[in-house]
Each structure stands twice: as C-alpha cells, then as structure tokens.
Design a protein around this motif. Structure first.
Motif, mmCIF file in Angstrom:
data_model
loop_
_atom_site.group_PDB
_atom_site.id
_atom_site.type_symbol
_atom_site.label_atom_id
_atom_site.label_comp_id
_atom_site.label_asym_id
_atom_site.label_seq_id
_atom_site.Cartn_x
_atom_site.Cartn_y
_atom_site.Cartn_z
ATOM 1 N N GLU A 12 0.834 -1.199 0.000
ATOM 2 C CA GLU A 12 0.000 0.000 0.000
ATOM 3 C C GLU A 12 0.872 1.253 0.000
ATOM 4 O OE1 GLU A 12 -2.477 -0.343 3.434
ATOM 5 O OE2 GLU A 12 -3.669 -1.957 2.583
ATOM 6 N N ARG A 13 1.934 1.252 0.792
ATOM 7 C CA ARG A 13 2.840 2.396 0.840
ATOM 8 C C ARG A 13 3.477 2.629 -0.520
ATOM 9 N NH1 ARG A 13 5.903 0.738 6.260
ATOM 10 N NH2 ARG A 13 4.243 1.237 7.695
ATOM 11 N N SER A 29 11.899 13.390 2.346
ATOM 12 C CA SER A 29 12.421 12.377 3.257
ATOM 13 C C SER A 29 11.357 11.481 3.879
ATOM 14 C CB SER A 29 13.229 13.040 4.363
ATOM 15 O OG SER A 29 12.428 13.974 5.061
ATOM 16 N N LEU A 30 10.086 11.798 3.710
ATOM 17 C CA LEU A 30 9.030 10.994 4.319
ATOM 18 C C LEU A 30 8.246 10.173 3.304
ATOM 19 C CD1 LEU A 30 7.602 13.608 6.859
ATOM 20 C CD2 LEU A 30 9.420 11.930 7.212
ATOM 21 N N ARG A 31 8.703 10.093 2.070
ATOM 22 C CA ARG A 31 7.956 9.396 1.016
ATOM 23 C C ARG A 31 7.824 7.899 1.263
ATOM 24 N NH1 ARG A 31 5.308 12.704 -2.690
ATOM 25 N NH2 ARG A 31 5.425 11.064 -4.217
ATOM 26 N N GLU A 36 -0.973 9.326 5.780
ATOM 27 C CA GLU A 36 -1.504 9.328 7.145
ATOM 28 C C GLU A 36 -0.363 9.211 8.168
ATOM 29 O OE1 GLU A 36 -4.117 6.292 9.725
ATOM 30 O OE2 GLU A 36 -5.112 7.013 7.899
ATOM 31 N N GLU A 37 0.608 8.342 7.880
ATOM 32 C CA GLU A 37 1.763 8.195 8.772
ATOM 33 C C GLU A 37 2.617 9.463 8.789
ATOM 34 O OE1 GLU A 37 2.865 3.483 8.678
ATOM 35 O OE2 GLU A 37 3.294 4.665 6.884
ATOM 36 N N GLN A 38 2.726 10.131 7.647
ATOM 37 C CA GLN A 38 3.470 11.384 7.585
ATOM 38 C C GLN A 38 2.830 12.435 8.494
ATOM 39 O OE1 GLN A 38 4.238 12.893 3.611
ATOM 40 N NE2 GLN A 38 4.396 10.798 2.833
ATOM 41 N N ILE A 60 -3.231 19.359 9.873
ATOM 42 C CA ILE A 60 -4.245 19.289 8.822
ATOM 43 C C ILE A 60 -3.580 18.911 7.510
ATOM 44 C CG2 ILE A 60 -5.996 20.582 7.537
ATOM 45 C CD1 ILE A 60 -6.200 22.386 10.065
ATOM 46 N N GLY A 61 -4.050 17.836 6.910
ATOM 47 C CA GLY A 61 -3.496 17.362 5.649
ATOM 48 C C GLY A 61 -4.103 18.064 4.449
ATOM 49 N N MET A 62 -3.507 17.813 3.297
ATOM 50 C CA MET A 62 -3.977 18.396 2.042
ATOM 51 C C MET A 62 -4.885 17.402 1.320
ATOM 52 S SD MET A 62 -0.462 20.034 0.508
ATOM 53 C CE MET A 62 0.434 18.490 0.577
#
Length: 117
Positions: A12-13, A29-31, A36-38, A60-62
């Motif tokens: 899934e990732r 660096s977080l790819r 959600e984990e980011q 708040i996410g985009m």
C-alpha cells in the motif's frame, strides 16, 4: 498472518509513493510512509518542539498531495555527456535526474525541462 499484513501494508505504501527516485533524491524524506503516517509523524514532531509552549490540536493534511511545492530549486549537471536537470544531492554533490517531480508545481517542472531543450 502478521507477515501477510506487513507485506500488504508495504505494498500500500509503495502504491502511494508516485516518485521513482525518492530514495536517491533526499527532497522528500518521508515518502517511504503513507500520507496518514506522515501526518502523525509531523504531529509528534511539532508536539515535541512546541509542547512546553502550547499543544497542537492536529496537523491538517492536504486534499491533493501533488504539485504543491512552489519554491523549486532545479539543479543542472552533465551525466555521461548529457545535460540533465533534477535535484541536488547534498550527500555527494551530484544531481539526481528528475524529469517531473510529483510535488513540484507542474509549471516549475515544465520550466526545468525547457532549459534543457
């Protein structure tokens, strides 16, 4: 059974990561994490940094996580005799060739390619 869940989560990732060079690039660096984990990671980071002053409610996410980066730095170099554009690798001073960075504004990607043409 846990191995199957782990393999599924990793798959899934991978499907969320739409960049083929993120491991070489160092621009994102977080790819390797799901979005959600980011967000959870960023919440913890902000909480640790600001915790003594205030507590964040949430991060708040985009809605769309592509094409958001407005400040773009494109590096140019010659690789095997060909001019390439991409991302500067601070670790070794080279350039990772990137034709279309998924987080750059599409116009910035277009300009980066136009310089080479």
């Amino acid at each position: 059974m846990n191995k199957n869940r782990s393999a599924l989560k990793n798959e899934e990732r991978k499907s969320e990561n739409n960049c083929s060079v993120y491991k070489k690039c160092s621009g994102c660096s977080l790819r390797n994490m799901s979005y959600e984990e980011q967000l959870k990671f960023k919440y913890v980071k902000v909480d640790r940094l600001m915790g003594k002053l205030c507590r964040p409610d949430r991060v708040i996410g985009m809605a769309d996580t592509s094409g958001y980066r407005g400040k773009v730095q494109i590096a140019y170099d010659f690789v095997r005799g060909r001019a390439v554009s991409g991302i500067y690798r601070s670790a070794n001073g080279g350039v990772t060739a990137v034709r279309d960075c998924p987080v750059n504004d599409p116009k910035a990607n277009m300009i980066g390619r136009a310089v080479l043409d």
